[in-house]
Design a protein around this motif. Structure first.
Motif, PDB file in Angstrom:
ATOM      1  N   LEU A  94       0.805  -1.214   0.000  1.00  0.00           N
ATOM      2  CA  LEU A  94       0.000   0.000   0.000  1.00  0.00           C
ATOM      3  C   LEU A  94       0.847   1.277   0.000  1.00  0.00           C
ATOM      4  O   LEU A  94       0.542   2.210  -0.751  1.00  0.00           O
ATOM      5  N   PRO A  95       1.937   1.363   0.783  1.00  0.00           N
ATOM      6  CA  PRO A  95       2.755   2.573   0.708  1.00  0.00           C
ATOM      7  C   PRO A  95       3.337   2.818  -0.693  1.00  0.00           C
ATOM      8  O   PRO A  95       3.410   3.949  -1.153  1.00  0.00           O
ATOM      9  N   ASP A 113      11.236   5.681  -8.828  1.00  0.00           N
ATOM     10  CA  ASP A 113      12.041   5.916  -7.622  1.00  0.00           C
ATOM     11  C   ASP A 113      11.159   6.236  -6.419  1.00  0.00           C
ATOM     12  O   ASP A 113      11.397   5.731  -5.312  1.00  0.00           O
ATOM     13  N   LYS A 114      10.162   7.079  -6.610  1.00  0.00           N
ATOM     14  CA  LYS A 114       9.260   7.453  -5.512  1.00  0.00           C
ATOM     15  C   LYS A 114       8.466   6.237  -5.019  1.00  0.00           C
ATOM     16  O   LYS A 114       8.292   6.043  -3.815  1.00  0.00           O
ATOM     17  N   THR A 120       9.764   0.660   0.489  1.00  0.00           N
ATOM     18  CA  THR A 120      10.755   0.285   1.505  1.00  0.00           C
ATOM     19  C   THR A 120      10.563   1.055   2.801  1.00  0.00           C
ATOM     20  O   THR A 120      10.688   0.483   3.881  1.00  0.00           O
ATOM     21  N   LYS A 121      10.232   2.334   2.708  1.00  0.00           N
ATOM     22  CA  LYS A 121      10.020   3.117   3.925  1.00  0.00           C
ATOM     23  C   LYS A 121       8.744   2.721   4.650  1.00  0.00           C
ATOM     24  O   LYS A 121       8.587   2.983   5.836  1.00  0.00           O
ATOM     25  N   GLY A 122       7.833   2.069   3.917  1.00  0.00           N
ATOM     26  CA  GLY A 122       6.582   1.650   4.525  1.00  0.00           C
ATOM     27  C   GLY A 122       6.697   0.381   5.351  1.00  0.00           C
ATOM     28  O   GLY A 122       5.774   0.027   6.073  1.00  0.00           O
ATOM     29  N   VAL A 138       5.839   7.654   4.998  1.00  0.00           N
ATOM     30  CA  VAL A 138       5.838   7.193   3.620  1.00  0.00           C
ATOM     31  C   VAL A 138       5.393   8.294   2.674  1.00  0.00           C
ATOM     32  O   VAL A 138       5.911   8.462   1.605  1.00  0.00           O
ATOM     33  N   MET A 139       4.414   9.069   3.066  1.00  0.00           N
ATOM     34  CA  MET A 139       3.875  10.082   2.182  1.00  0.00           C
ATOM     35  C   MET A 139       4.793  11.297   2.070  1.00  0.00           C
ATOM     36  O   MET A 139       4.829  11.934   1.042  1.00  0.00           O
TER      37      MET A 139
END
Length: 161
Positions: A94-95, A113-114, A120-122, A138-139
């Motif tokens: 989902l992120p 990239d985004k 990964t950050k999610g 994440v956002m």
């Protein structure tokens, strides 16, 4: 804006699309899904995926998100990677999808990239006693807002094959 096609084991693609509709208060345009069922004919799904990419692709291309590298949905998605202005990412979460929707007006390689960064950050370990951040990391600088082409009354591109 880049079109987005989610190809995943049924019913994950539809569930992810429904999460986007929940977060955005409606479904942004140019988001399609293909739920791959266990008894599908992969050749038929590939043909449908090609037609969906043509329907969804915008001036900066299309991004295909699939669930698990090496499985049938990702093998179908991999066929689309040979098309010009189409990128394919496996491991959708989902992120990743939220980032993809948020940054779909950027150039396709920036969008990739985004989306990867969001994925990964999610992924975070939650330990007892920890509190969630005040704002989802994440956002980042991307606040969910309905794109101008949002269609709140019609769910697009939903199919289960």
């Amino acid at each position: 804006m880049a079109g987005i096609l989610i190809i995943a084991h049924a019913p994950l693609a539809t569930a992810l699309r429904d999460c986007i509709a929940h977060v955005y208060g409606g479904l942004p345009a140019r988001i399609g899904v293909i739920d791959v069922s266990p008894d599908c004919d992969p050749a038929e799904v590939v043909a449908f995926a090609y037609s969906e990419i043509e329907r969804l692709k915008e001036e900066n291309g299309a991004l295909v998100l699939t669930d698990m590298f090496g499985a049938t949905p990702s093998n179908i998605a991999a066929r689309l990677a040979t098309l010009p202005q189409v990128r394919v990412l496996a491991g959708v979460n989902l992120p990743m999808l939220l980032r993809a929707v948020c940054y779909r007006a950027t150039p396709l390689d920036t969008l990739v990239d985004k989306a990867l960064s969001g994925a990964t950050k999610g992924v975070q370990a939650i330990v007892p006693g920890s509190s969630p951040p005040a704002c989802a990391p994440v956002m980042g600088d991307c606040v969910p807002a309905m794109p101008p082409e949002t269609d709140l009354t019609h769910k697009q591109g939903s199919t289960s094959l």
